[in-house]
Design an enzyme around this catalytic site. Sequence first.
Site, PDB file in Angstrom:
ATOM      1  N   GLU A 172      30.867  77.785  68.923  1.00  0.00           N
ATOM      2  CA  GLU A 172      30.116  78.072  70.148  1.00  0.00           C
ATOM      3  C   GLU A 172      28.647  78.378  69.868  1.00  0.00           C
ATOM      4  OE1 GLU A 172      31.772  78.739  73.524  1.00  0.00           O
ATOM      5  OE2 GLU A 172      33.495  77.646  72.758  1.00  0.00           O
ATOM      6  N   HIS A 241      31.957  85.900  73.841  1.00  0.00           N
ATOM      7  CA  HIS A 241      31.040  85.591  72.743  1.00  0.00           C
ATOM      8  C   HIS A 241      30.530  86.908  72.166  1.00  0.00           C
ATOM      9  CE1 HIS A 241      30.084  81.571  74.910  1.00  0.00           C
ATOM     10  NE2 HIS A 241      30.830  81.304  73.861  1.00  0.00           N
ATOM     11  N   CYS A 358      22.166  84.517  76.892  1.00  0.00           N
ATOM     12  CA  CYS A 358      22.931  83.260  76.917  1.00  0.00           C
ATOM     13  C   CYS A 358      22.022  82.083  77.245  1.00  0.00           C
ATOM     14  CB  CYS A 358      23.999  83.295  78.002  1.00  0.00           C
ATOM     15  SG  CYS A 358      25.227  84.567  77.788  1.00  0.00           S
TER      16      CYS A 358
HETATM   17  O1  SUG Z   1      30.821  79.438  78.311  1.00  0.00           O
HETATM   18  N1  SUG Z   1      30.154  80.186  81.653  1.00  0.00           N
HETATM   19  C1  SUG Z   1      29.728  80.164  80.285  1.00  0.00           C
HETATM   20  C2  SUG Z   1      28.840  81.331  79.995  1.00  0.00           C
HETATM   21  C3  SUG Z   1      28.218  81.224  78.639  1.00  0.00           C
HETATM   22  C4  SUG Z   1      27.552  82.454  78.233  1.00  0.00           C
HETATM   23  N2  SUG Z   1      26.945  82.274  76.982  1.00  0.00           N
HETATM   24  C5  SUG Z   1      26.817  83.221  76.035  1.00  0.00           C
HETATM   25  N3  SUG Z   1      27.510  84.326  76.078  1.00  0.00           N
HETATM   26  N4  SUG Z   1      26.026  82.985  75.075  1.00  0.00           N
HETATM   27  C6  SUG Z   1      30.904  80.124  79.330  1.00  0.00           C
HETATM   28  O2  SUG Z   1      31.915  80.785  79.609  1.00  0.00           O
HETATM   29  C7  SUG Z   1      31.239  79.279  83.602  1.00  0.00           C
HETATM   30  C8  SUG Z   1      31.294  77.946  84.275  1.00  0.00           C
HETATM   31  C9  SUG Z   1      32.189  77.862  85.451  1.00  0.00           C
HETATM   32  O3  SUG Z   1      33.111  78.664  85.555  1.00  0.00           O
HETATM   33  O4  SUG Z   1      31.961  76.951  86.225  1.00  0.00           O
HETATM   34  C10 SUG Z   1      30.770  79.131  82.196  1.00  0.00           C
HETATM   35  O5  SUG Z   1      30.934  78.098  81.591  1.00  0.00           O
END
Ligand code: SUG
Length: 431
Positions: A172, A241, A358
């Site tokens: 990731e 994460h 993020c």
């Molecule tokens: O991968 N949300 C992302 C958020 C990413 C956050 N990034 C870090 N923590 N670096 C994920 O979970 C939600 C999309 C949706 O539900 O449509 C989403 O993908």
Amino acid sequence: MSMVEVNFDGLIGPSHNYAGLSFGNIASARNAGAVSAPRAAALQGLAKMRRMMALGLPQGFLLPHDRPNADWLRTLGFSGSDDAVCEAAWREDPALLRNAMSASAMWTANAGTVSPAPDCADGRCHVSVANLSTMLHRSIEAPQTLRQLQLAFGDPRHFAVHGAVPSGLGDEGAANFMRLAPQHGAPGLEVLVYGEQGRADFPARQHKAASAAVARRHGLDPARTLLVRQSDAAIAAGAFHNDVVAVANENVLFAHEQAFEDREGTYAAIRAALPQAVIVEAPKARISLDAAVRSYLFNSQLVTLPEGGMALVVPSEVRDVPEVWGWLEELAAGNGPIRRLEVVEVRESMRNGGGPACLRLRVAVSAEALAAIDPRFLLDEDKANRIAAVIVREWPEAIAPEDLGNPALWRQCRAARASLLAELGFAEGEL
Ligand code: SUG
């Protein structure tokens, strides 16, 4: 060597919506089915970038991906024109179209892992694209991310861009990566955080073998590389994460007491490798893991200011959780390295579990390497104004769940992205 850190934020794409696609991401699940505001979302992201520039920090960006991703739907057996492919997917298996519509590439902390030049054996900055293979909607991102990173960091004298590690090993990117160093330009300690499978109810999205592969590919010195296990308690509390429970900048690690499975061992290893390290810890007695995840306190950007000292760029949600805000104000008033707080508003992204940290990929570079980056990916005020004008003119104002199957929305999303690319000087088909 003198180096600066450039943050590459993901420009929030026109298809931003709340489809609840990320299992284990509590905000994404809680807001599933809500009506999103893509235009407001993109303007919030841009305003954050402007705040960083106002602090005197260089700022870059990555572009939204092509959505709906008809090419990906074709690999699943749908055929015909882009619209025909999308219509057939919506009819037969709407979940597939929801995945193909996600604007999740906005969270560029997950675009890849970046090891700055002083840490790598060949003296170049190494970047590995993340495969994001644990979540279907995110597993689609790697090819377009690779194209962008190859363009942005295409100068082989300064950069090496690697494709994703094989998808059987979840990776990731920089969301599970921290770098500690006396300053950006000195050799650093790279800390790669992984989760152990099957220990929590939620998936551990970063596999240890993927982290190890990235470290090998980048030519990291084993004496300055740590593989650290994220705590099961943090994953169970919704920290999908590591950057939801910890953030590092130069010699400072800011972490929740329960971020790592072996807290003592991790801190001892960090101190042994980097005696200058300062560990600022939020005690669980003051801030529960639940409050940390709800407020996204640790998904902040910890940045070194040009005039010296560090600022913590926090999401406005930290103010909504009194025990978090109270503790943070005490921290900033104290004698520690974090003296300045900057509150930013990225509520639309936050509702999908994406805070300030993020939304950005950090790339520390020398002046020569900065000059070698494709300038189309670098931001200034004039460009920010031009991007804002495209967003205001072309981004949808709102997307409700049933809109995802509307051909008019697909066309609007494609046209909006095409306008943005044209405005920024990218030729059709270049990305
Ligand atoms: O991968 N949300 C992302 C958020 C990413 C956050 N990034 C870090 N923590 N670096 C994920 O979970 C939600 C999309 C949706 O539900 O449509 C989403 O993908």
